[in-house]
Every structure is written in structure tokens, then in C-alpha cells.
Design an enzyme around this catalytic site. Sequence first.
Site, PDB file in Angstrom:
ATOM      1  CB  CYS A 157      -6.437  19.466  19.943  1.00 28.05           C
ATOM      2  SG  CYS A 157      -8.070  19.069  19.294  1.00 28.05           S
ATOM      3  CG  HIS A 171      -7.403  20.886  25.323  1.00 28.56           C
ATOM      4  ND1 HIS A 171      -6.839  21.392  24.177  1.00 28.56           N
ATOM      5  CD2 HIS A 171      -8.379  20.024  24.922  1.00 28.56           C
ATOM      6  CE1 HIS A 171      -7.437  20.860  23.117  1.00 28.56           C
ATOM      7  NE2 HIS A 171      -8.378  20.046  23.542  1.00 28.56           N
ATOM      8  CG  HIS A 189     -10.078  23.951  19.644  1.00 33.37           C
ATOM      9  ND1 HIS A 189      -8.701  23.922  19.598  1.00 33.37           N
ATOM     10  CD2 HIS A 189     -10.479  22.661  19.833  1.00 33.37           C
ATOM     11  CE1 HIS A 189      -8.287  22.669  19.743  1.00 33.37           C
ATOM     12  NE2 HIS A 189      -9.353  21.899  19.893  1.00 33.37           N
TER      13      HIS A 189
END
Length: 371
Positions: free
Chosen positions: A187, A318, A353
Site C-alpha cells: 500500500c 492511511h 483503497h
Amino acid sequence: VDSARIMNAAIDITGLSTSLPFGVTRLDSLHSAVWGGRDLLSQIPASRWDLAQAITRIDRLGNIAGADAIKSRIRHVGFLHDAQLFQSSFFSISAAEASAMDPQQRQLLERSYSALHASWLTKGELLGANVAVNVGQWASEFAPCLLATPAGSSVYASTGYTCSVTCGRVSFVLGLQGPCASFDTACSASLVSNHSSIRALQSGECRKALTAGVNMIMDPAAMQGNAVGGFTSIRGRSHTFATRADGYARGEAINAIVCHRGDKDTHSLARMAGSAIRHDGRSASLTAPNGQAQQGVLAAAVDDAQVTVEDFSSLEAHGTGTALGDPIESSAIAAVFSTSQWAAGSLKANAGHTEPGAGLSGALKILMQLL
């Protein structure tokens, strides 16, 4: 030459191009989506794959635990609009080769050139230029799709979906001769690639740097794997910092920015003052975050920027929307920025995401707030 001053030089963003779910392709449309609280996710359309068939595949697995929850977790994604379109002739690529190219490669070429063009660079100026290309990505989901078609047996198939070609094709097509690399750190990949761009510019390794983050979702098997692992949300949304947090929703993104070492003559959209990367090290499990390590990397970035925590008013987290990760991240932020007043948010609440593209997507949201 003051080498310490050069290595600490701020980096200017001089051009950008973005493609996010639901047709968000400009900062003003991103602004409208974020401030209006728009939901950019949708149920998987038939143009990608047959959702009913994917659900049937789960039923065929037998009495697996949580089968109903798994079916819910594979229903929603944030998809790019018109991702199949590509003007191959503009890049001197034949139709035959384009048909075997990962859509990530096609979209990255278009977004990269658009960002460079926005930075006042022409094709002629780019040819032979010392411009770095750093791309955050991970293994393409296009391979099984390609190999199931006639194009999968073409001479172009072997270069159609590999990570090294995704970044290398940008340098090849545009004639760029600076450093070129792909980064797979999950990520954080696009921010790690951006860190490499910053350090290359500060060290004088290149004159300009293109940083990108790419993610496209094309394989129902990958969706199923995330669902079985319990990573994705039953509700199909990323409920960042909310009591409803039950996992993340997956999303697509192709973002690119062009950077230059800051000087008074630079046409700048914004300035990046500091950057830091670290690993969690040992934590509760392989996928569990480490709060102490998160505090360390935040403090290192503040230190690299040569600012204080009191200078911050807004933070892009995040914020995946998981019951484990969000509390750890919010605690780390609160510990480091305990003496300042700030607001934190996450684009994932709107767009899902975007995985290796997530960091740069969030950075563009911060940039949108500054402009």
C-alpha cells in the site's frame, strides 16, 4: 557547492495528472467529490466480469466458513471510467501491441505524458532527457485475462503485463534516460517511489522526476482471495475511523506527478518539504501495523522537512477502515502531533483503497486542499 543544502532541498510539484474512480480526472472534480462526500464506488459492472458467476464459484467451494460474508466482500469496487480506451497511435504503438498491453500500461502512458505536458515539457524536449520514472505498483491482474484471449499468444504478450515493462515503457516511448524503477511495497508503493524521486533530485541524479502510482482490478480470483482473508469490507466501503469499520473497499487509480528541485524560476503547484520511509519490523502478525514504528516514521518525515509539529493543520491518513489498523494509526498520529491542532481524513472513505496507488492518491487530496 553546499552538499548538505542540496540534499535538504525542497522539491516542487510542477505538473500532475490523475484518474480516480467514477470519472474523477481533475483536481476540481476531486474537490467536489471529497467536500460533497461522494461515494465513488459501485457494484462490479458486467464489463469487468460476471458477478453472479463469481458468487457461484464461491458456492462451489463447499461449506466454507463465512461464505455469505465472502459473497458480500466481492461485490463493490471503485472502477475507473473508460479504462479500456487508449490512443495508441499517439505513442507510435501498433494496434496489435496495444491489444496485448495491460490497461495499466496504457493508462500510465497517457497520465505520464499528461503530467509532463502540464509541466510545460514537449515531446521534443523529453527525448533523451535525464528524467527519472518511479512507479508504485504490484503484480498485474491482467495476466490471466490476457492469456485467456487470442492476444495472449502474440509476440507482445510477454511484455504486456510485467512490472518492469510498465515503468520501462514510459521511459522507452518518451525517450527518457533518467533512472527508471518499479516499487512494490504494497500500500505504500507510490509514496516509496516518490521518496526515490525526491532523493534522486536532491542528489542531482536527475533533472526532473516522474512519480506514479497504478492499480487496476481485473481478476475476480484476486477479489475472492482478499475476501476469504477477511481484508475487505462486508458493506463494500472503507469506513475510515468509524465504528462501522470492518475492512476496506478496493479501488483503482492511475496518478502521476512531475517534480523538480525547487528554485525561484520553477513553476510550482506545491512544494514537498520532507519524506521518510521505514518498515514496521516485528509486530503482532505479518499484516498487523506497529504503532511505535508509525510514530517513528512520522517523526522522521517532520524532521526531514525541517519543520515542527505545530506547523501542521491537516493530515491525510492511511485510514483503510479496519478495526485493527485505524486505532493504531490514529494513536500514532496523536502521539507525534500531540502539541498541535489538526484534522485527519482519508480519501479511502470516498474512493476505496487504491492499494499501490493509495499513497499518491492521498497526496493529491492534500494538494487539492492547498490549491
